[in-house]
Design a protein around this motif. Structure first.
Motif, PDB file in Angstrom:
ATOM      1  N   GLU A  95       0.803  -1.225   0.000  1.00 12.12           N
ATOM      2  CA  GLU A  95       0.000   0.000   0.000  1.00 12.12           C
ATOM      3  C   GLU A  95       0.832   1.269   0.000  1.00 12.12           C
ATOM      4  N   ILE A  96       2.014   1.229   0.628  1.00 10.44           N
ATOM      5  CA  ILE A  96       2.811   2.452   0.728  1.00 10.44           C
ATOM      6  C   ILE A  96       3.789   2.627  -0.428  1.00 10.44           C
ATOM      7  N   ILE A  97       3.839   1.636  -1.319  1.00  4.30           N
ATOM      8  CA  ILE A  97       4.762   1.764  -2.452  1.00  4.30           C
ATOM      9  C   ILE A  97       4.325   2.929  -3.336  1.00  4.30           C
ATOM     10  N   SER A  98       5.265   3.805  -3.635  1.00  2.89           N
ATOM     11  CA  SER A  98       5.016   4.938  -4.529  1.00  2.89           C
ATOM     12  C   SER A  98       6.303   5.222  -5.276  1.00  2.89           C
ATOM     13  N   THR A  99       6.281   6.217  -6.145  1.00  5.82           N
ATOM     14  CA  THR A  99       7.494   6.553  -6.902  1.00  5.82           C
ATOM     15  C   THR A  99       8.605   7.015  -5.988  1.00  5.82           C
ATOM     16  N   LYS A 100       8.261   7.481  -4.792  1.00  5.45           N
ATOM     17  CA  LYS A 100       9.299   7.979  -3.886  1.00  5.45           C
ATOM     18  C   LYS A 100      10.088   6.846  -3.237  1.00  5.45           C
ATOM     19  N   ASN A 101       9.442   5.724  -2.996  1.00  9.61           N
ATOM     20  CA  ASN A 101      10.156   4.647  -2.308  1.00  9.61           C
ATOM     21  C   ASN A 101      10.271   3.383  -3.146  1.00  9.61           C
ATOM     22  N   VAL A 102       9.999   3.512  -4.439  1.00 10.06           N
ATOM     23  CA  VAL A 102      10.042   2.351  -5.320  1.00 10.06           C
ATOM     24  C   VAL A 102      11.434   1.712  -5.338  1.00 10.06           C
ATOM     25  N   LYS A 103      12.479   2.533  -5.235  1.00  9.00           N
ATOM     26  CA  LYS A 103      13.847   2.012  -5.299  1.00  9.00           C
ATOM     27  C   LYS A 103      14.110   0.990  -4.197  1.00  9.00           C
ATOM     28  N   ASN A 104      13.868   1.376  -2.939  1.00  8.37           N
ATOM     29  CA  ASN A 104      14.171   0.482  -1.827  1.00  8.37           C
ATOM     30  C   ASN A 104      13.319  -0.777  -1.861  1.00  8.37           C
TER      31      ASN A 104
END
Length: 299
Positions: free
Chosen positions: A85-94
């Motif tokens: 649910e919290i996956i977004s473009t901001k944390n997609v890398k990790n």
């Protein structure tokens, strides 16, 4: 017992894979019971793949503001659901790096392809490689050095990344070059088998509209001379990861200068071992790059 293909891990392995200090993992276990390690007869903690997966998910939640005291109240099903649910473009890398790590540890091709497809739906291949694959491969180097992963893990993941490189390179190879002032010849020195970096540079050269001749691993210098019969202006590009040995790297570069350099030829070097090259000694004859980004900026 830990075998060559790891499916049981020490607390130090978990620290290396997750970035969470072993001391913190112990506290999380004791206070919040987030992991339940197995124990040897001598009371040493050991963890299975499920524990590694859970810790990687907990790490992502914790990095995004969730308190460990709250995370500890979630069920084993809720934690991965929250991660999704919290996956977004901001944390997609990790998240992607952790997913690829789990694919590697489980030898799970389906997870690798699903993660890659999810990334490529949002990003260009160039963005995926720079933002995810390069940091991932750097991490794998450290994990291999600390004996956290086996060569089988590294080879499994490297081959899958190589497949994606080949597919994207082929798409560019069928296009006619738009820049004809020089041709790039890419090769690795003798006994150098790490070619992912060189393959990606091949992709970038083609993307920039140049013609590239990819010769790959273990290419003798004398064989490179043959290319000068076919092309007028050549950039010979070599990637040094584990070869040549630092003790002979200056001699190797000198041989390349002596046998290949002239007014119409340039020599470019990149890779971990370029730090051992005396750049001042050959400053008018060679170009040395500390990163792929630096080299791409020169194209």
């Amino acid at each position: 017992m830990i075998n060559n293909i790891k499916n049981v891990f020490s607390i130090k392995d978990l620290e290396n894979l997750s970035g969470i200090k072993a001391h913190t993992i112990r506290i999380w276990e004791k206070r919040y019971n987030v992991l339940e390690p197995m124990r040897t007869d001598t009371n040493i903690r050991l963890y299975d793949l499920a524990s590694l997966q859970k810790l990687l998910n907990i790490t992502l939640l914790h990095d995004h503001g969730y308190k460990i005291s709250k995370i500890s109240t979630y069920s084993d099903d809720q934690i991965p659901q929250l991660v999704r649910e919290i996956i977004s473009t901001k944390n997609v890398k990790n998240h992607a790096i952790n997913a690829f790590k789990m694919a590697m540890m489980n030898f799970d091709q389906e997870l690798f392809f699903n993660t890659y497809d999810w990334l490529i739906a949002e990003k260009s291949f160039k963005e995926v490689f720079h933002q995810v694959f390069i940091p991932l491969m750097n991490e794998l180097g450290l994990l291999w050095q600390t004996d956290t992963i086996s060569p089988a893990h590294e080879h499994f993941l490297s081959y899958l990344i190589k497949q994606k490189l080949v597919l994207n390179i082929e798409k560019l190879q069928i296009q006619k070059p738009t820049k004809t002032d020089k041709v790039f010849v890419l090769s690795l020195p003798m006994n150098e088998i790490h070619e992912l970096g060189l393959m990606y540079i091949n992709y970038e050269i083609l993307l920039h509209g140049y013609k590239a001749i990819y010769l790959g691993e273990s290419m003798p210098i004398e064989n490179l001379k043959d290319l000068k019969k076919h092309f007028e202006s050549i950039v010979f590009l070599s990637y040094f990861t584990v070869q040549p040995d630092p003790s002979i790297i200056e001699d190797y570069v000198q041989q390349m200068v002596d046998q290949l350099h002239d007014e119409s030829t340039s020599l470019w070097f990149i890779g971990r071992l370029v730090e051992f090259i005396d750049k001042e000694k050959q400053q008018d004859k060679i170009s040395v790059f500390n990163s792929i980004s630096d080299l791409v900026d020169k194209l």
